[in-house]
Design a protein around this motif. Structure first.
Motif, short mmCIF file in Angstrom:
data_model
loop_
_atom_site.label_atom_id
_atom_site.label_comp_id
_atom_site.label_asym_id
_atom_site.label_seq_id
_atom_site.Cartn_x
_atom_site.Cartn_y
_atom_site.Cartn_z
N LEU A 69 0.87 -1.19 0.00
CA LEU A 69 0.00 0.00 0.00
C LEU A 69 0.90 1.24 0.00
N ASP A 70 0.66 2.17 -0.95
CA ASP A 70 1.48 3.37 -1.03
C ASP A 70 0.73 4.55 -0.43
N HIS A 71 1.37 5.27 0.47
CA HIS A 71 0.77 6.45 1.12
C HIS A 71 -0.55 6.15 1.83
N GLY A 72 -0.58 5.07 2.60
CA GLY A 72 -1.77 4.78 3.41
C GLY A 72 -2.22 6.03 4.13
N ALA B 35 10.46 15.34 -4.88
CA ALA B 35 9.04 15.71 -4.84
C ALA B 35 8.24 14.75 -5.71
N HIS B 36 6.95 14.64 -5.42
CA HIS B 36 6.07 13.77 -6.21
C HIS B 36 5.68 14.46 -7.52
N GLY B 37 5.48 13.65 -8.56
CA GLY B 37 5.01 14.19 -9.83
C GLY B 37 6.13 14.87 -10.61
N LEU C 153 13.38 6.74 -0.70
CA LEU C 153 13.29 7.98 -1.46
C LEU C 153 12.00 7.97 -2.27
N HIS C 154 11.13 8.94 -2.03
CA HIS C 154 9.92 9.12 -2.84
C HIS C 154 10.20 10.18 -3.88
N GLY C 155 9.32 10.22 -4.92
CA GLY C 155 9.48 11.27 -5.93
C GLY C 155 10.65 11.01 -6.85
N ILE D 58 13.41 2.96 -3.67
CA ILE D 58 13.07 4.17 -4.44
C ILE D 58 11.71 3.99 -5.11
N ASN D 59 10.81 4.95 -4.88
CA ASN D 59 9.47 4.90 -5.46
C ASN D 59 9.44 5.65 -6.78
N VAL D 60 8.88 4.99 -7.80
CA VAL D 60 8.74 5.62 -9.11
C VAL D 60 7.33 5.38 -9.62
ZN LIG Z 1 5.39 8.90 -2.49
#
Ligand SMILES: [Zn+2]
Length: 283
Positions: free
Chosen positions: A81-84, A179-181, A207-209, A229-231
């Motif tokens: 789950l991402d960003h619960g 940062a996201h996006g 690491l997000h973003g 790392i989230n992509v």
């Molecule tokens: Zn994120």
């Protein structure tokens, strides 16, 4: 090799100096492209549903589909789950068979983030899931000039040890300049801050973003202690371009669009697992 909780794999990544990717998925085409690439590259990874996606009418069915495909895969895959968004959202994920969860209390005051994260950790650990939390706040790339460039929301290194010891969290997402996006301007990552945090904790750092960072920036964050790392954004953008390309000239074929989307996810996922050093790491 089955569906797994990713804790052991992330510890191996941390010890081995590489990073495992988390990819947010949305549908069958994106998931199939991801799994094809992970099997081809023999890479462990997390495939994630965003908190809001789980709450949609097809959320539980999507989770069941990803679970089944992961069980059949030849590499270890976690359904995360991402960003619960709340304790309830995390409980929905546990009931739907997720193997790991992120709870994101990063917009809350510190003490409240600790309290909420601690409750999630207690429930998730009781049924064998790992938990990721976020300290500091990774904002949105479209506002990057108003926070990233000003270092707003960056993780305070003096709070990380207390946060981890009080919550019992397994992995920690930190805010060090990503940062996201899509970014307004170029991301500047504070590697000194990363090194300070790395020295104070022994759990995997996240690491997000990831979309929009350069290859050199990814390598530098991994060398300095990032293990996950989230992509997401980059994959969906590449797939959108490929689908638009498949629609040029000739007749509009649904099958051509579907193949173009899957192929774009396969290509971008292969690129990232190679870049992060995760290829060949499935045991
Ligand atoms: Zn994120």
């Amino acid at each position: 090799m089955p569906l797994v909780s990713i804790g052991e794999e992330l510890k191996r990544a941390q010890a081995g100096g590489y990073a495992l990717p988390l990819f947010d998925t949305a549908d069958v085409q994106s998931t199939e492209g991801m799994i094809q690439a992970l099997e081809d590259r023999k890479a462990p990874a997390m495939i994630a549903l965003y908190s809001g996606a789980l709450e949609r009418p097809n959320g539980r069915a999507m989770a069941a589909y990803i679970r089944t495909r992961a069980e059949e895969a030849s590499v270890p895959i976690s359904l995360m789950l991402d960003h619960g968004s709340s304790f309830e959202n995390v409980m929905h994920a546990i009931a739907a068979g997720f193997t790991d969860v992120m709870y994101d209390g990063s917009s809350l005051p510190f003490e409240e983030n600790v309290a909420q994260t601690k409750a999630v950790v207690r429930a998730a650990h009781a049924v064998g899931l790992c938990v990721e939390a976020e300290l500091g706040h990774v904002g949105s790339g479209s506002d990057y000039q108003s926070f990233g460039a000003l270092r707003k929301g960056f993780t305070d290194p003096d709070t990380v040890e207390r946060f981890v010891s009080e919550t019992g969290v397994d992995f920690l997402a930190i805010a060090i300049g990503t940062a996201h996006g899509l970014y307004e301007g170029d991301p500047e990552i504070d590697l000194d801050l990363l090194r300070v945090i790395r020295a104070r904790l022994d759990i995997p750092l996240v690491l997000h973003g990831g979309s929009g960072c350069s290859d050199a920036q990814f390598r530098a964050t991994i060398e300095n202690g990032i293990s996950k790392i989230n992509v997401a954004t980059d994959l969906f953008r590449a797939a959108g371009v490929s689908v638009a390309e498949a629609g040029k000239g000739g007749e509009a074929s649904y099958w051509a669009f579907s193949r173009a989307a899957t192929e774009a996810f396969r290509e971008r996922v292969s690129y990232y697992v190679d870049l992060f050093g995760a290829s060949g790491k499935a045991h």
